[in-house]
Design a protein around this motif. Structure first.
Motif, PDB file in Angstrom:
ATOM      1  N   HIS A 178       0.829  -1.215   0.000  1.00  0.00           N
ATOM      2  CA  HIS A 178       0.000   0.000   0.000  1.00  0.00           C
ATOM      3  C   HIS A 178       0.865   1.267   0.000  1.00  0.00           C
ATOM      4  CE1 HIS A 178      -3.193  -2.902   0.700  1.00  0.00           C
ATOM      5  NE2 HIS A 178      -2.354  -3.445   1.547  1.00  0.00           N
ATOM      6  N   GLU A 193      -2.433   0.205   7.915  1.00  0.00           N
ATOM      7  CA  GLU A 193      -1.552  -0.874   7.458  1.00  0.00           C
ATOM      8  C   GLU A 193      -0.309  -0.325   6.750  1.00  0.00           C
ATOM      9  OE1 GLU A 193      -3.501  -3.468   4.662  1.00  0.00           O
ATOM     10  OE2 GLU A 193      -1.720  -4.684   4.315  1.00  0.00           O
ATOM     11  N   HIS A 247       2.520  -7.198   4.433  1.00  0.00           N
ATOM     12  CA  HIS A 247       1.153  -6.695   4.616  1.00  0.00           C
ATOM     13  C   HIS A 247       0.638  -7.053   6.004  1.00  0.00           C
ATOM     14  CE1 HIS A 247       0.023  -5.623   0.392  1.00  0.00           C
ATOM     15  NE2 HIS A 247       1.151  -6.268   0.191  1.00  0.00           N
ATOM     16  N   ALA A 248      -0.510  -6.462   6.367  1.00  0.00           N
ATOM     17  CA  ALA A 248      -1.202  -6.839   7.607  1.00  0.00           C
ATOM     18  C   ALA A 248      -2.683  -6.967   7.280  1.00  0.00           C
ATOM     19  CB  ALA A 248      -0.976  -5.793   8.688  1.00  0.00           C
ATOM     20  N   GLU A 280      -6.222  -7.606  -1.636  1.00  0.00           N
ATOM     21  CA  GLU A 280      -4.878  -7.053  -1.838  1.00  0.00           C
ATOM     22  C   GLU A 280      -4.673  -6.621  -3.297  1.00  0.00           C
ATOM     23  OE1 GLU A 280      -3.260  -6.127   0.487  1.00  0.00           O
ATOM     24  OE2 GLU A 280      -3.103  -7.533   2.158  1.00  0.00           O
TER      25      GLU A 280
HETATM   26 ZN   LIG Z   1      -2.318  -5.296   2.429  1.00  0.00          ZN
END
Ligand SMILES: [Zn+2]
Length: 398
Positions: A178, A193, A247-248, A280
């Protein structure tokens, strides 16, 4: 198509000099408001000076994209939207362009856009009026706004690939997910995130560099956006030996916690993996990227024999990473090695994994991921997994 590719390469080159790219931000945004008058939704920005934004519309979902020069955002994000606007996001889109994306829950076209001078206690303002419209009229306006967008001036940047590693160091590319107008998940502790994964990736970089065995490069090391496919192109241009996207996750059940590691597969390992991939992969839509100008050369990469070896190495690293995260006491899901069709993992020749470090929707998990202790444990596990992986590669004569 060619121009598009070239531009993407240029972006890639720019990202390499990120540290030295402290461009003067010449606009301050201090407030944002929405109002409704009949069929008109008004969007107002309090600005430090007059500006002429680039505006265009995107369909499916309905969006209005407002591109400004690089700006400092001081306004509160806790603003009630109204009328046709269901939500908004903003952030650095490319060096020099600050992007605001308005999500519409019904079609509305731009009726007018104008600057208001300082008056009655208000400073300069940028005003955008949106008029409710039919879907047909919205689609017409999308086509017109595309025509009206000036072709970006070619930037003269050295777009040659980076030199290969020196002194036998393996090159690891870390990819914090992101960024900019795509914030990713907002956790229960109020941190996005994009911020949490950038901090984790920086810690992993620090720990990998400490070993003296690796050269570590990052797709981004500040709050800026990259299209999904551009991320692995950057890795290829950097001659990566290993690509790790960070990522989270988020989920409606706030009790769920724990990390997982994903490898590429055209068939998802389960429903949850398919859901995650869909989310995602939507990053470009969220950031207001005009998908029909993004060339599609990789969406059809088949998992053929040539790619099989890379896939095997990716899966081996995925397995190692899961094991080491567990032994460093990073909370992990019970079944934590998964497969999904993730666009960012599609480099055919670089072992690649996507690490979902945990759930931002679980309070204790989110706190862990946002803590220095959490970052250190994830970084330590990653270094051990990377060491083991390359020992294995050396044993294979690679
Ligand atoms: Zn993500």
């Amino acid at each position: 198509m060619l121009r598009c590719l070239k531009q993407i390469v240029v972006w890639g080159a720019l990202s390499l000099s990120v540290a030295g790219f402290a461009q003067a931000k010449d606009i301050d945004i201090s407030g944002v408001r929405f109002g409704v008058n009949g069929k008109v939704t008004r969007f107002v920005l309090d600005m430090s000076r007059k500006t002429t934004p680039q505006i265009f519309l995107l369909a499916d979902p309905y969006r209005v994209v407002i591109d400004l020069p690089e700006a400092n955002w001081h306004a509160s994000d806790d603003v009630k939207t109204s009328g046709a606007v269901a939500g908004f996001r903003h952030g650095l889109f490319t060096p020099g362009t600050y992007r605001i994306v308005l999500d519409l829950d019904k079609p509305a076209t731009v009726q007018s856009i104008f600057n208001l001078p300082s008056k009655g206690g208000y400073g300069p303002r940028l005003v955008l009026d949106l008029q409710a419209s039919s879907r047909g009229d919205f689609l017409k306006a999308v086509a017109e706004s595309k025509k009206a967008r000036p072709i970006p001036a070619p930037t003269v940047v050295d777009a040659t690939p980076m030199p290969r590693r020196k002194g036998g160091k393996r090159i690891i590319v870390l990819d914090p997910g992101h960024g900019g107008p795509d914030p990713g998940n907002l956790g229960v502790i109020g941190v996005y995130e994009k911020t949490i994964v950038l901090n984790i990736a920086k810690e992993i970089r620090r720990e990998l560099e400490k070993t003296g065995r690796y050269e570590v490069r990052m797709t981004r090391d500040r709050d800026i956006f990259w299209p999904v496919r551009e991320r692995f192109r950057i890795a290829r241009r950097m001659h990566a030996d290993l690509f790790i996207s960070v990522h989270a996750d988020s989920i409606s059940d706030h009790r769920t916690k724990g990390g997982s590691v994903y490898n590429l597969s055209e068939v998802a390992s389960d429903k949850e993996a398919a859901r995650l991939a869909a989310r995602e992969n939507k990053s470009d839509v969220i950031a207001g990227v005009n998908l029909d100008v993004v060339d599609d050369d990789v969406s059809n990469i088949l998992i053929d024999l040539a790619q099989r070896e890379t896939m095997n190495f990716s899966a081996q690293f995925g397995e190692l990473l899961v094991r080491e995260l567990r032994s460093e006491d990073v909370p992990m899901l019970p079944r934590s090695h998964r497969y999904a069709n993730l666009g960012v993992l599609k480099a055919p020749d670089i072992p690649s994994v996507l690490m979902e470090v945990g759930y931002l929707t679980n309070r204790s998990n989110a706190k862990f991921l946002n803590s220095s202790k959490g970052r250190k444990r994830i970084a330590k596990a990653t270094v051990i997994a990377v060491d083991k992986f390359f020992d294995h590669m050396v044993a294979l004569g690679r």
